[in-house]
Design a protein around this motif. Structure first.
Motif, PDB file in Angstrom:
ATOM      1  N   ASP A  46     -16.753  37.875 -10.113  1.00  0.00           N
ATOM      2  CA  ASP A  46     -17.294  36.514 -10.145  1.00  0.00           C
ATOM      3  C   ASP A  46     -18.764  36.578  -9.740  1.00  0.00           C
ATOM      4  O   ASP A  46     -19.097  36.736  -8.564  1.00  0.00           O
ATOM      5  CB  ASP A  46     -16.511  35.612  -9.184  1.00  0.00           C
ATOM      6  CG  ASP A  46     -16.798  34.132  -9.389  1.00  0.00           C
ATOM      7  OD1 ASP A  46     -17.917  33.810  -9.853  1.00  0.00           O
ATOM      8  OD2 ASP A  46     -15.932  33.304  -9.085  1.00  0.00           O
ATOM      9  N   TYR A 274      -6.219  33.973 -16.312  1.00  0.00           N
ATOM     10  CA  TYR A 274      -6.521  32.697 -15.663  1.00  0.00           C
ATOM     11  C   TYR A 274      -6.188  31.531 -16.585  1.00  0.00           C
ATOM     12  O   TYR A 274      -5.568  30.547 -16.190  1.00  0.00           O
ATOM     13  CB  TYR A 274      -8.012  32.643 -15.295  1.00  0.00           C
ATOM     14  CG  TYR A 274      -8.286  32.949 -13.842  1.00  0.00           C
ATOM     15  CD1 TYR A 274      -8.908  32.022 -13.030  1.00  0.00           C
ATOM     16  CD2 TYR A 274      -7.918  34.164 -13.280  1.00  0.00           C
ATOM     17  CE1 TYR A 274      -9.172  32.296 -11.701  1.00  0.00           C
ATOM     18  CE2 TYR A 274      -8.167  34.450 -11.956  1.00  0.00           C
ATOM     19  CZ  TYR A 274      -8.798  33.522 -11.166  1.00  0.00           C
ATOM     20  OH  TYR A 274      -9.044  33.792  -9.849  1.00  0.00           O
ATOM     21  N   ILE A 280      -7.994  28.067 -11.728  1.00  0.00           N
ATOM     22  CA  ILE A 280      -9.434  27.924 -11.534  1.00  0.00           C
ATOM     23  C   ILE A 280      -9.778  28.467 -10.150  1.00  0.00           C
ATOM     24  O   ILE A 280      -8.883  28.739  -9.344  1.00  0.00           O
ATOM     25  CB  ILE A 280      -9.907  26.456 -11.659  1.00  0.00           C
ATOM     26  CG1 ILE A 280      -9.236  25.583 -10.577  1.00  0.00           C
ATOM     27  CG2 ILE A 280      -9.641  25.906 -13.049  1.00  0.00           C
ATOM     28  CD1 ILE A 280      -9.792  24.160 -10.512  1.00  0.00           C
ATOM     29  N   SER A 281     -11.066  28.602  -9.866  1.00  0.00           N
ATOM     30  CA  SER A 281     -11.499  29.064  -8.544  1.00  0.00           C
ATOM     31  C   SER A 281     -12.468  28.071  -7.929  1.00  0.00           C
ATOM     32  O   SER A 281     -13.355  27.560  -8.610  1.00  0.00           O
ATOM     33  CB  SER A 281     -12.197  30.430  -8.654  1.00  0.00           C
ATOM     34  OG  SER A 281     -11.298  31.433  -9.046  1.00  0.00           O
ATOM     35  N   THR A 294      -8.315  31.013  -5.479  1.00  0.00           N
ATOM     36  CA  THR A 294      -7.642  30.659  -6.727  1.00  0.00           C
ATOM     37  C   THR A 294      -6.637  29.543  -6.499  1.00  0.00           C
ATOM     38  O   THR A 294      -5.821  29.610  -5.578  1.00  0.00           O
ATOM     39  CB  THR A 294      -6.910  31.871  -7.318  1.00  0.00           C
ATOM     40  OG1 THR A 294      -7.854  32.906  -7.584  1.00  0.00           O
ATOM     41  CG2 THR A 294      -6.199  31.504  -8.611  1.00  0.00           C
ATOM     42  N   GLU A 297      -5.090  24.577 -11.844  1.00  0.00           N
ATOM     43  CA  GLU A 297      -5.884  23.485 -12.402  1.00  0.00           C
ATOM     44  C   GLU A 297      -5.129  22.181 -12.179  1.00  0.00           C
ATOM     45  O   GLU A 297      -3.916  22.104 -12.398  1.00  0.00           O
ATOM     46  CB  GLU A 297      -6.101  23.725 -13.898  1.00  0.00           C
ATOM     47  CG  GLU A 297      -7.115  22.808 -14.519  1.00  0.00           C
ATOM     48  CD  GLU A 297      -7.452  23.214 -15.939  1.00  0.00           C
ATOM     49  OE1 GLU A 297      -8.309  22.551 -16.544  1.00  0.00           O
ATOM     50  OE2 GLU A 297      -6.854  24.193 -16.453  1.00  0.00           O
ATOM     51  N   LYS A 352     -12.445  21.024  -9.234  1.00  0.00           N
ATOM     52  CA  LYS A 352     -13.026  21.573 -10.463  1.00  0.00           C
ATOM     53  C   LYS A 352     -13.402  23.034 -10.234  1.00  0.00           C
ATOM     54  O   LYS A 352     -13.728  23.435  -9.122  1.00  0.00           O
ATOM     55  CB  LYS A 352     -14.278  20.786 -10.867  1.00  0.00           C
ATOM     56  CG  LYS A 352     -14.080  19.280 -11.004  1.00  0.00           C
ATOM     57  CD  LYS A 352     -13.218  18.940 -12.203  1.00  0.00           C
ATOM     58  CE  LYS A 352     -13.238  17.444 -12.492  1.00  0.00           C
ATOM     59  NZ  LYS A 352     -12.759  16.628 -11.354  1.00  0.00           N
ATOM     60  N   ASP A 353     -13.370  23.811 -11.308  1.00  0.00           N
ATOM     61  CA  ASP A 353     -13.772  25.205 -11.204  1.00  0.00           C
ATOM     62  C   ASP A 353     -15.236  25.282 -10.790  1.00  0.00           C
ATOM     63  O   ASP A 353     -16.097  24.609 -11.353  1.00  0.00           O
ATOM     64  CB  ASP A 353     -13.592  25.914 -12.553  1.00  0.00           C
ATOM     65  CG  ASP A 353     -13.880  27.398 -12.464  1.00  0.00           C
ATOM     66  OD1 ASP A 353     -13.141  28.099 -11.756  1.00  0.00           O
ATOM     67  OD2 ASP A 353     -14.857  27.856 -13.095  1.00  0.00           O
TER      68      ASP A 353
END
Length: 363
Positions: A46, A274, A280-281, A294, A297, A352-353
Motif C-alpha cells: 500500500d 480484495y 477496503i482499507s 482491513t 465494504e 470509505k477506502d
C-alpha cells in the motif's frame, strides 16, 4: 483474510505459494507433495503507507495482511476418499475465498495428472468434487430438519434454504449461484458450503505467454468459461513470481519493466482478492506508527473502530476523518484542519477506502 489456493496436482499451486509467501512449501514434480495446508502471511502493498510514514515521521509502518493456505491437490473421487480425500475438503471450509490455480502452459517435463492440458476439464473436476461433498452434507441435514420441522415450525425457513441449495447441487451448480432471500442468507455462515465460497481463477501461464496472452488458447477458453460464470481471471507466471520474490523493490521494478508488466502477479492477486471479498482499507497515522486496517465494504465507523480494539467500538463517540487524497494535498493534518477538511462523523458513517481516521471513544 484467509484464501485457499486449490487446484489439481502439478498445476503450479505450491510454486505460486512459495513465490508469494516465501514460506518454503515443498514443491516437486509429483502429486501430493503438499500434505498439510501450508500457511503463509503476505503483507498487502500500500503506497499510501509509505507517503504517510514520511509525512508523520513515523517510527513504524504496519501494512494489513492476507493469509494464504496452500491446500494439497485434489483429484477425481476426492469427495469419496480418493487421493488424499476429505481431509483437504475440510481445509477448504476454513477459508473465506478460493484461489483456483489452473494450468494454462505446456511443458513436457511436468506431468499432468489427467494426461494433457485442459483448463475447463480441470476446473470441472474440482468443482464436481466440491459439489458432491456439499450434496452429501445437505442431503443428510435435510433428512434431520424435515423430522424436526414437524414439531418446530421455525425450522421450515431453514428447510426452504436447504432445499434451494439441494436443487442447485443436484443440477451440478454451486450454492453461490442460488439467489437466497435476505432472511435465508444468515444460514450461509451456519452451513459454510464449499461451493458457496467466492472463486478467483489464477491462470498459470508460461514466461513466453506473458506478452502474448491472446495467443494462448488454453487461457482464451478459461476466460470465456469464467465470463459465463461471472468469475474473474488473473494471469500469473509461477516461474516469474519465483524470480521476483528474490529481488529487492528497485530490482523488482526494473524486472517488471523489462517484461512489460505494470505489476507483479502477487499485486494482481491481492487486488482481485480484495474485490472478490468486498474489502477496503482505512488508515491510522501518527508518530508512533502508520497502519492499514482491513474491513468489509459497507462497515460503519463503530465496526471499523472495533477492528483496532473492542473498547473502541463499545465506547465509540465520534470518528475524526479525512480522505487520504485531501491529507496528502494539504501536506499536513494541521493545514487540512485549517481548510475544514477534517470532519467528525458519528455512528452511522459508512467507511470509505483510504479514510485516515482517529477514533474518539470513552470506556
Amino acid at each position: 483474510m484467509k484464501l485457499g489456493i486449490v487446484g489439481l496436482p502439478n498445476v503450479g499451486k505450491s510454486t505460486l505459494f512459495n513465490a508469494i509467501t516465501s514460506a518454503g512449501a515443498e514443491s516437486a514434480n509429483y502429486p501430493f507433495c503438499t500434505i498439510e495446508p501450508n500457511v503463509g502471511v503476505v503483507s498487502v502493498p500500500d503506497e499510501r503507507l509509505d507517503v504517510l510514514e514520511k509525512m508523520y515521521s513515523s517510527h513504524k509502518k504496519v501494512p494489513t495482511a492476507i493469509e494464504f493456505f496452500d491446500i494439497a491437490g485434489l483429484v477425481r473421487g476426492a469427495s469419496k476418499g480418493e487421493g488424499l480425500g476429505n481431509k483437504f475438503l475440510s481445509h477448504i471450509r476454513e477459508v473465506e475465498a478460493i484461489v483456483h490455480v489452473v494450468r494454462c502452459f505446456e511443458d513436457e517435463n511436468i506431468t499432468h495428472v489427467e494426461g494433457n492440458i485442459d483448463p475447463i476439464r480441470d476446473i470441472e473436476i474440482i468443482d464436481l468434487e466440491l459439489i458432491l461433498a456439499d450434496l452429501d452434507m445437505v442431503t443428510k441435514r435435510i433428512s434431520r430438519v424435515e423430522k424436526q420441522a414437524k414439531s418446530d415450525k421455525v425450522l421450515l425457513k431453514e428447510l426452504e434454504y436447504l432445499k434451494k441449495a439441494l436443487e442447485a447441487l443436484e443440477n451440478s451448480k454451486p450454492v453461490r449461484s442460488v439467489e437466497f432471500t435476505e432472511e435465508e442468507i444468515k444460514y450461509n455462515k451456519i452451513y459454510n458450503f464449499l461451493t458457496n465460497k467466492p472463486v478467483l481463477y489464477a491462470a498459470n501461464i508460461s514466461e513466453e505467454d506473458i506478452v502474448n496472452e491472446k495467443e494462448n488458447n488454453h487461457l482464451t477458453s478459461l476466460l470465456e468459461y469464467a465470463k459465463k460464470e461471472g468469475s474473474e481471471v488473473i494471469t500469473i507466471c509461477g516461474k516469474v513470481e519465483a524470480e521476483i520474490s528474490e529481488l529487492d523493490q528497485e530490482e523488482k521494478e526494473m524486472f517488471l519493466e523489462e517484461l512489460g508488466l505494470k505489476e507483479s502477479g502477487l499485486d494482481k492477486l491481492i487486488k482481485s482478492s480484495y474485490k472478490l471479498l468486498g474489502l477496503i482499507s482505512f488508515l491510522t497515522a501518527g508518530e508512533k506508527e502508520v497502519r492499514a486496517w482491513t474491513i468489509k465494504e459497507g462497515w460503519k465507523a463503530p465496526q471499523a473502530a472495533g477492528r483496532i480494539h473492542t473498547d473502541f467500538e463499545k465506547g465509540f463517540i465520534k470518528a475524526a476523518i479525512i480522505t487520504y487524497e485531501d491529507l496528502v494535498e494539504c501536506g499536513s493534518l494541521a493545514v487540512a484542519k485549517d481548510k475544514g477538511l477534517l470532519r467528525l462523523e458519528g455512528k452511522d458513517y459508512v467507511m470509505k477506502d483510504g479514510d485516515v481516521v482517529e477514533f474518539r471513544f470513552n470506556v
